[in-house]
Scaffold this active site. Structure first.
Site, PDB file in Angstrom:
ATOM      1  N   HIS A   1      35.951  41.754  48.332  1.00 21.65           N
ATOM      2  CA  HIS A   1      36.153  42.675  49.449  1.00 21.65           C
ATOM      3  C   HIS A   1      35.027  43.697  49.465  1.00 21.65           C
ATOM      4  O   HIS A   1      34.191  43.751  48.566  1.00 21.65           O
ATOM      5  CB  HIS A   1      37.529  43.359  49.372  1.00 21.65           C
TER       6      HIS A   1
ATOM      7  N   HIS B   1      32.096  42.940  46.596  1.00 16.13           N
ATOM      8  CA  HIS B   1      32.333  42.676  45.182  1.00 16.13           C
ATOM      9  C   HIS B   1      33.695  42.008  45.062  1.00 16.13           C
ATOM     10  O   HIS B   1      34.406  41.857  46.050  1.00 16.13           O
ATOM     11  CB  HIS B   1      32.279  43.975  44.368  1.00 16.13           C
TER      12      HIS B   1
ATOM     13  N   HIS C   1      37.379  40.927  42.467  1.00 19.28           N
ATOM     14  CA  HIS C   1      38.286  41.266  41.382  1.00 19.28           C
ATOM     15  C   HIS C   1      39.103  40.039  40.989  1.00 19.28           C
ATOM     16  O   HIS C   1      39.379  39.177  41.813  1.00 19.28           O
ATOM     17  CB  HIS C   1      39.260  42.369  41.795  1.00 19.28           C
TER      18      HIS C   1
ATOM     19  N   CYS D   1      32.031  50.632  45.668  1.00 16.66           N
ATOM     20  CA  CYS D   1      32.906  49.651  46.321  1.00 16.66           C
ATOM     21  C   CYS D   1      32.606  49.454  47.806  1.00 16.66           C
ATOM     22  O   CYS D   1      33.249  48.651  48.470  1.00 16.66           O
ATOM     23  CB  CYS D   1      34.366  50.016  46.118  1.00 16.66           C
TER      24      CYS D   1
ATOM     25  N   GLU E   1      43.990  45.577  39.821  1.00 17.11           N
ATOM     26  CA  GLU E   1      42.653  45.258  40.321  1.00 17.11           C
ATOM     27  C   GLU E   1      41.650  45.086  39.180  1.00 17.11           C
ATOM     28  O   GLU E   1      40.782  44.221  39.229  1.00 17.11           O
ATOM     29  CB  GLU E   1      42.202  46.384  41.253  1.00 17.11           C
TER      30      GLU E   1
ATOM     31  N   HIS F   1      40.054  33.350  46.301  1.00 21.41           N
ATOM     32  CA  HIS F   1      38.676  32.981  46.616  1.00 21.41           C
ATOM     33  C   HIS F   1      38.314  33.226  48.081  1.00 21.41           C
ATOM     34  O   HIS F   1      37.531  32.489  48.679  1.00 21.41           O
ATOM     35  CB  HIS F   1      38.377  31.538  46.181  1.00 21.41           C
TER      36      HIS F   1
END
Length: 149
Positions: free
Chosen positions: A16, A29, A31, A25, A136, A75
């Protein structure tokens, strides 16, 4: 009979970006999310019922969460559809990437609200969603509790 809480845990990988954010952020990137889903209900007391003694079959809960959350978000790259990231999203999608456009900033806080609404809508009437925990990172998570909402 007593109310019992049961929890099923799930993992998925999601990318995201937070448009307008003032830190790292803002960049795309990802998680390795861990989602804990806790429901509450009374165990089935009918001795002739195939699910006797269960609040809900863990497999049934797994089907709901996989269908609405894991299979959708795993994904994928998530962007707020109301930001300029839609141009990047279109480019990625055109190149065959799994892109989700949502109507919120894709923070853990907002994702857990979205997940709660989706899961609640598919639970049997006698089962209530108690809480969600969306981890996260190893040290950061957001929680949603029915009692708070």
């Amino acid at each position: 009979m007593a109310n019992i809480r049961i929890t099923k845990q799930f993992t998925f990988e999601t990318g995201h970006a937070l448009y307008g954010y003032d830190g790292k952020c803002k960049n795309v990137h990802g998680h390795s999310y861990e989602l804990s889903v806790t429901v509450i209900g009374t165990p089935i007391s009918d001795t002739n019922h195939v699910k006797y003694g269960m609040v809900i079959d863990f497999g049934d809960l797994k089907k709901i969460v996989n269908k609405e959350i894991v299979d959708v978000f795993d994904h994928a790259t998530v962007f707020n559809k109301n930001t300029p990231h839609v141009e990047l999203a279109k480019e990625l999608s055109d190149r065959g990437h799994n892109v989700l456009l949502v109507d919120y900033q894709p923070t853990s806080e907002m994702m857990v609200i979205d997940f709660a609404q989706k899961i609640q809508s598919l639970l049997p009437d006698h089962i209530q969603l108690h809480s969600l925990r969306l981890q996260e990172t190893r040290t950061s998570y957001a929680e949603w509790f029915a009692s708070d909402n």
